[in-house]
Write a protein that holds these residues in place. Structure first.
Motif, mmCIF file in Angstrom:
data_model
loop_
_atom_site.group_PDB
_atom_site.id
_atom_site.type_symbol
_atom_site.label_atom_id
_atom_site.label_comp_id
_atom_site.label_asym_id
_atom_site.label_seq_id
_atom_site.Cartn_x
_atom_site.Cartn_y
_atom_site.Cartn_z
ATOM 1 N N ARG A 340 45.590 38.815 34.150
ATOM 2 C CA ARG A 340 45.373 37.381 33.962
ATOM 3 C C ARG A 340 45.363 36.028 34.922
ATOM 4 N N TYR A 341 47.560 36.092 34.769
ATOM 5 C CA TYR A 341 47.644 35.060 35.476
ATOM 6 C C TYR A 341 47.488 35.110 36.921
ATOM 7 N N VAL A 342 47.507 36.358 37.650
ATOM 8 C CA VAL A 342 46.857 36.869 39.158
ATOM 9 C C VAL A 342 45.649 35.971 39.157
ATOM 10 N N ARG A 343 44.810 36.258 38.124
ATOM 11 C CA ARG A 343 43.467 35.760 38.381
ATOM 12 C C ARG A 343 43.685 33.725 38.207
ATOM 13 N N ARG A 344 44.623 33.499 37.471
ATOM 14 C CA ARG A 344 44.679 31.612 37.435
ATOM 15 C C ARG A 344 45.763 31.289 38.468
ATOM 16 N N VAL A 345 46.144 32.024 39.432
ATOM 17 C CA VAL A 345 46.841 31.340 40.142
ATOM 18 C C VAL A 345 45.730 31.667 41.284
ATOM 19 N N LEU A 346 44.925 31.932 41.376
ATOM 20 C CA LEU A 346 43.390 32.363 42.341
ATOM 21 C C LEU A 346 42.633 31.281 42.412
ATOM 22 N N ASP A 347 42.237 31.240 40.443
ATOM 23 C CA ASP A 347 41.857 29.970 40.095
ATOM 24 C C ASP A 347 42.492 28.445 40.716
ATOM 25 N N GLU A 348 43.662 28.523 40.641
ATOM 26 C CA GLU A 348 44.442 26.819 41.003
ATOM 27 C C GLU A 348 44.032 27.141 42.149
ATOM 28 N N ASP A 403 49.911 24.599 39.395
ATOM 29 C CA ASP A 403 49.980 25.009 38.382
ATOM 30 C C ASP A 403 48.908 25.563 38.103
ATOM 31 N N PRO A 404 48.911 27.336 37.952
ATOM 32 C CA PRO A 404 48.273 28.038 37.694
ATOM 33 C C PRO A 404 47.986 27.846 35.733
ATOM 34 N N ASP A 405 48.765 27.171 35.283
ATOM 35 C CA ASP A 405 48.692 26.830 33.730
ATOM 36 C C ASP A 405 47.523 25.699 33.556
ATOM 37 N N ARG A 406 46.730 25.247 34.421
ATOM 38 C CA ARG A 406 45.998 24.826 33.941
ATOM 39 C C ARG A 406 44.661 25.147 33.761
ATOM 40 N N PHE A 407 44.856 27.132 33.968
ATOM 41 C CA PHE A 407 43.891 27.707 34.104
ATOM 42 C C PHE A 407 44.179 28.986 32.602
ATOM 43 N N ASP A 408 45.259 28.471 31.645
ATOM 44 C CA ASP A 408 45.333 29.670 30.674
ATOM 45 C C ASP A 408 43.864 29.173 29.676
ATOM 46 N N ALA A 409 43.518 30.170 29.068
ATOM 47 C CA ALA A 409 42.974 29.558 27.774
ATOM 48 C C ALA A 409 42.287 28.389 27.189
ATOM 49 N N LYS A 410 43.259 28.238 26.921
ATOM 50 C CA LYS A 410 42.990 26.846 26.103
ATOM 51 C C LYS A 410 42.751 25.353 27.265
ATOM 52 N N ALA A 411 43.812 25.755 28.561
ATOM 53 C CA ALA A 411 43.515 24.465 28.710
ATOM 54 C C ALA A 411 41.829 24.520 29.336
ATOM 55 N N LEU A 442 42.373 41.714 43.086
ATOM 56 C CA LEU A 442 42.886 43.054 43.713
ATOM 57 C C LEU A 442 44.301 43.227 44.673
ATOM 58 N N VAL A 443 43.973 42.161 46.080
ATOM 59 C CA VAL A 443 44.758 42.490 46.818
ATOM 60 C C VAL A 443 45.883 41.641 46.297
ATOM 61 N N LEU A 444 45.840 40.225 45.630
ATOM 62 C CA LEU A 444 47.176 39.773 45.436
ATOM 63 C C LEU A 444 48.088 41.193 44.566
ATOM 64 N N GLY A 445 47.636 40.946 43.408
ATOM 65 C CA GLY A 445 48.008 42.265 42.195
ATOM 66 C C GLY A 445 49.487 43.579 43.082
ATOM 67 N N LEU A 446 48.062 44.196 44.659
ATOM 68 C CA LEU A 446 48.994 44.446 45.331
ATOM 69 C C LEU A 446 50.110 44.099 46.600
ATOM 70 N N LEU A 447 49.763 43.157 47.055
ATOM 71 C CA LEU A 447 50.154 42.340 47.801
ATOM 72 C C LEU A 447 51.482 42.175 46.544
ATOM 73 N N LEU A 448 51.975 41.422 45.490
ATOM 74 C CA LEU A 448 52.546 41.325 45.190
ATOM 75 C C LEU A 448 54.227 42.227 44.579
ATOM 76 N N ARG A 449 53.215 43.288 44.592
ATOM 77 C CA ARG A 449 53.894 44.771 44.080
ATOM 78 C C ARG A 449 54.436 44.971 45.338
ATOM 79 N N ARG A 450 54.518 45.135 45.949
ATOM 80 C CA ARG A 450 54.407 45.644 46.838
ATOM 81 C C ARG A 450 55.720 44.683 48.490
ATOM 82 N N TYR A 451 55.565 43.320 47.986
ATOM 83 C CA TYR A 451 56.593 42.577 48.731
ATOM 84 C C TYR A 451 56.860 41.619 48.033
ATOM 85 N N GLU A 452 58.632 40.575 49.159
ATOM 86 C CA GLU A 452 58.514 40.028 48.723
ATOM 87 C C GLU A 452 58.064 38.776 49.592
ATOM 88 N N LEU A 453 57.789 37.369 49.228
ATOM 89 C CA LEU A 453 56.455 36.577 49.993
ATOM 90 C C LEU A 453 58.085 35.294 50.686
#
Ligand code: MNH
Length: 509
Positions: A340-348, A403-411, A442-453
């Motif tokens: 859910r949070y990765v998805r919010r990053v994408l939405d933002e 700010d990805p928190d703009r996309f939490d469910a309540k907001a 999916l891709v952001l999840g895989l990249l975050l898990r594997r690398y520091e940017l």
């Protein structure tokens, strides 16, 4: 709000070419102060960045304004109440104009460029929508994963060689391979090439040409753009040839595994029994190869830019991936929806830089926009999504902040409908929305898990335009993650929402 797609969009005249004919009270709409005779509002305008120029005008002139170029006047709209009113499907519909109309020579009556009244729109929509259902998506997932692994193989090699990665270039390779393999069983071999596949070069050529056509007076276009036009014709011929070969190969192989191409070739309409003509199939394949990767690669690139710039946000997203995926080498379909949070990053990222940055709406009857601006049937305006997404009335004074928190469910629940429109609106909204979101998460999840940017400290975000948006020249340094972080507490994933009846619409507009 649920939107229905069963009604056939109303047949319409092609729409007014000039706002003067369709907006009787144009005087109520501000325009830039210094107009040049004949040329119009061209002072300070840059041919290469028409969208960003319009954003600048928007900030000066407010939620509705007009711009004149070469004798033609256009209305731009971005205020939240105006955009919401134009989302009313009983009075407004998609307008095929400007950049979209310029793509007609290559995409014809394909799904994206079809006029509302063309019968092939409803036919193709009904035949292809099941290709974007939840089941279909779950079917594409393993292929998406294997394409993503080509990307991480490539990034591992770049990392080992101590090179920074070319983010837009590599995201484009990834998304092109994803749509071509999942949709058409075709491998462009993008990761095995040093230079972009000629298909990509031709596609970028036709998109840039379509954008340039807007910046010259139309009667003079053949003259001014003579060389570019010849180049464009060659590009279109190349795109057609590539697609014809793919279709030919499929026909000879006697069918694939029920992918988009199989649907295009074999599926008959459930009610009418009609099927897509060979000419229309060609248009659809080009449409899906282009629409299916260009915008997604931009979105992924912007998201990676912001993640690199906000280590605390990246850390939170990474903690979620660790928690939800654990040690699974190959996350399953369901495990992606739970990020859910990765998805919010994408939405933002899509909020600040919606990579298809505008869409056009036309009145389907004589009407008044928000009871202030009379419009004749066929009058139209361009919705400036990046400005809608920064309207301080909706997003607050810090609207420019990431700010990805703009996309939490309540907001999300507390915001008015039609304030977040990266995928357009109504019956003609994006058919590939779930596809893009699944792939990108999916891709952001895989990249975050594997690398520091690691960002290049000297990099300043510059956005290139070729109808779609892309962070220009974005390169990132990678570090391999050392110890997997201890599972940090993250919000318990909410239940994955059940799929609406129509896989394309009835989402969260
Ligand atoms: Mn997509 C329409 C944005 C990914 C295929 N898409 C639209 C529209 C927007 C849009 C905006 C509406 C345009 C208009 O009103 O004129 N699309 C996006 C974005 C992403 C995206 C921001 C990724 C992020 N789109 C995809 C993917 C596919 C796809 C992936 C295919 C696999 N999009 C389409 C098609 C249409 C469309 C096809 C036209 C739909 C129709 O008119 O029926």
């Amino acid at each position: 709000m649920a939107e229905t797609t069963t009604a056939t969009p109303t047949a319409l005249p092609k729409g007014f070419r000039d706002a003067e004919q369709g907006w009787p009270h144009l005087d109520r709409i501000p325009h830039p102060p210094r107009r040049v005779p004949l040329l119009g509002d061209v002072l300070g305008a840059d041919r290469r960045t028409p969208l960003q120029d319009s954003l600048r005008f928007a900030r000066q002139l407010g939620p509705i304004f007009r711009r004149k170029a070469f004798g033609k006047e256009f209305v731009f709209v971005w205020g939240a109440d105006l955009v919401a009113d134009m989302a009313d499907e009983s009075r407004f519909a998609k307008h095929v104009g400007l950049g979209v109309a310029n793509l007609r020579p290559v995409a014809g009556d394909g799904l994206f460029t079809a006029y509302n009244h063309e019968p092939n729109w409803q036919l193709a929509h009904d035949v292809l929508a099941p290709g974007f259902s939840r089941e279909a998506m779950a079917g594409y997932h393993p292929m998406m994963l294997s394409v993503a692994e080509r990307l991480t193989d490539h990034w591992d090699r770049e990392l080992a060689a101590g090179r920074a990665v070319d983010v837009p270039g590599d995201m484009t390779k990834l998304t092109l391979e994803t749509i071509s393999r999942t949709g058409f069983g075709h491998d462009f071999g993008s990761f095995e090439r040093d230079r972009p596949h000629p298909f990509v070069t031709s596609m970028v050529g036709t998109l840039s040409y379509a954008q340039r056509l807007n910046s010259v007076p139309s009667p003079l276009a053949p003259l001014l753009l003579r060389t570019a036009t010849r180049r464009n014709e060659a590009d279109i011929a190349y795109l057609n040839r590539t697609v014809d070969d793919m279709v030919q190969a499929r026909r000879e192989s006697g069918g694939g595994d029920g992918d988009l191409l199989d649907r295009m070739l074999d599926t008959t309409h459930p009610d009418t029994g009609e099927r897509l003509s060979p000419e229309n199939v060609r248009r659809q394949v080009i449409t899906f190869l282009v629409a299916g990767h260009e915008t997604t690669s931009g979105s992924l690139s912007f998201a990676l830019h912001y993640l690199a710039r906000h280590p605390e946000i990246a850390a939170r997203a990474r903690a979620e991936v660790d928690q939800v995926w654990g040690d699974t080498r190959t996350p399953g379909y369901e495990q992606v929806a739970k990020l859910r949070y990765v998805r919010r990053v994408l939405d933002e990222s899509l909020r600040l830089w919606p990579t298809a940055p505008a869409y056009a709406r036309e009145a389907t009857q004589d009407t008044e926009l928000t009871r202030v601006h009379p419009m004749r049937r066929g009058a139209w305006a361009l919705i400036l999504t990046p400005m809608l997404h920064r309207d301080p009335e909706v997003w607050g004074v810090d609207a420019e902040e990431f700010d990805p928190d703009r996309f939490d469910a309540k907001a999300v629940r507390s915001r008015a409908p039609h304030t977040f429109k990266p995928f357009g609106t109504g019956a003609r909204a994006c058919i590939g929305r779930q596809f893009a979101l699944h792939e990108a998460t999916l891709v952001l999840g895989l990249l975050l898990r594997r690398y520091e940017l690691r960002p290049d400290p000297a990099y300043r975000l510059r956005v290139t335009e070729r109808l779609t948006l892309m962070p220009q020249g974005l390169r990132l340094h990678l570090d391999r993650r050392t110890a997997p972080a201890a599972p940090a507490p993250v919000a318990v994933p909410e239940e994955v929402r059940s799929e609406p009846r129509c896989p394309v619409h009835g989402t969260d507009d």
